[in-house]
Design a protein around this motif. Sequence first.
Motif, PDB file in Angstrom:
ATOM      1  N   GLY A 210      49.943  -2.725  17.421  1.00 37.45           N
ATOM      2  CA  GLY A 210      49.063  -3.244  18.144  1.00 37.45           C
ATOM      3  C   GLY A 210      49.623  -3.795  19.426  1.00 37.45           C
ATOM      4  O   GLY A 210      48.546  -3.876  20.511  1.00 37.45           O
ATOM      5  N   ILE A 211      50.666  -4.294  19.558  1.00 33.91           N
ATOM      6  CA  ILE A 211      51.093  -5.003  20.880  1.00 33.91           C
ATOM      7  C   ILE A 211      50.988  -4.167  22.097  1.00 33.91           C
ATOM      8  O   ILE A 211      50.430  -4.614  22.976  1.00 33.91           O
ATOM      9  N   VAL A 212      51.594  -2.812  21.995  1.00 28.44           N
ATOM     10  CA  VAL A 212      51.415  -1.912  23.172  1.00 28.44           C
ATOM     11  C   VAL A 212      49.962  -1.910  23.484  1.00 28.44           C
ATOM     12  O   VAL A 212      49.749  -2.223  24.939  1.00 28.44           O
ATOM     13  N   SER A 213      49.240  -1.558  22.734  1.00 24.68           N
ATOM     14  CA  SER A 213      47.749  -1.397  23.021  1.00 24.68           C
ATOM     15  C   SER A 213      47.030  -2.688  23.754  1.00 24.68           C
ATOM     16  O   SER A 213      46.516  -2.511  24.794  1.00 24.68           O
ATOM     17  N   GLU A 214      47.490  -3.830  23.361  1.00 26.65           N
ATOM     18  CA  GLU A 214      46.745  -5.024  23.875  1.00 26.65           C
ATOM     19  C   GLU A 214      47.348  -5.288  25.202  1.00 26.65           C
ATOM     20  O   GLU A 214      46.504  -5.590  26.277  1.00 26.65           O
ATOM     21  N   LEU A 215      48.856  -5.008  25.337  1.00 26.76           N
ATOM     22  CA  LEU A 215      49.536  -5.403  26.726  1.00 26.76           C
ATOM     23  C   LEU A 215      48.856  -4.423  27.731  1.00 26.76           C
ATOM     24  O   LEU A 215      48.447  -4.614  28.784  1.00 26.76           O
ATOM     25  N   THR A 216      48.762  -2.985  27.314  1.00 25.67           N
ATOM     26  CA  THR A 216      48.310  -2.027  28.235  1.00 25.67           C
ATOM     27  C   THR A 216      46.818  -2.171  28.624  1.00 25.67           C
ATOM     28  O   THR A 216      46.346  -1.782  29.676  1.00 25.67           O
TER      29      THR A 216
END
Length: 177
Positions: free
Chosen positions: A20-26
Amino acid sequence: MTTFTSHQLVLTAIGEDRSGIVSELTQLVSECNCNIIDSRIAILGNEFTFIMLLSGDMAAISRVEHTLPVKSVELGLLTMMKRTSRHTENEFGAGYTLEYSGLDTQGTLSRVTRFFAEQKMSICSLKSDTFEEQGEMHMSCLLEFNTPCELDFDQFKEKFEELSGISNVHYVFRRIR
């Protein structure tokens, strides 16, 4: 966005790897009206690393700079940002990849990158890795680089052959541009 009003920001995030980190940052970048021009993700140990080059107008870049610190605390990330400008390509003669591998010995990557610096090569990307094979540690590396226009590539390859013998690595050069 026109190039006249577009600003750029390099954003780096490091933290424990989890879904989920990539989703949060993007999502944060998108909500701030920035565009992701380029990005790289790597897992190093148990750490997630994400580097992005963003573009947007001044207000969009400022929104990222002001909202990211709060989001990074929420996500348990160490983040760093730096404003930049559009990269201007230097003139170069050609582009190549170098792939090499061998037993994992200390200093090999340092010797190779020093050799490239002495030859005025521009390293565009680098990925190195170690792995165990038949009870021994091995390493492999893939570099992408640009050569200066005045470079005699045959002479360069001869010099690299000497270095590969000292470093006990097998290698392949491939022209890519």
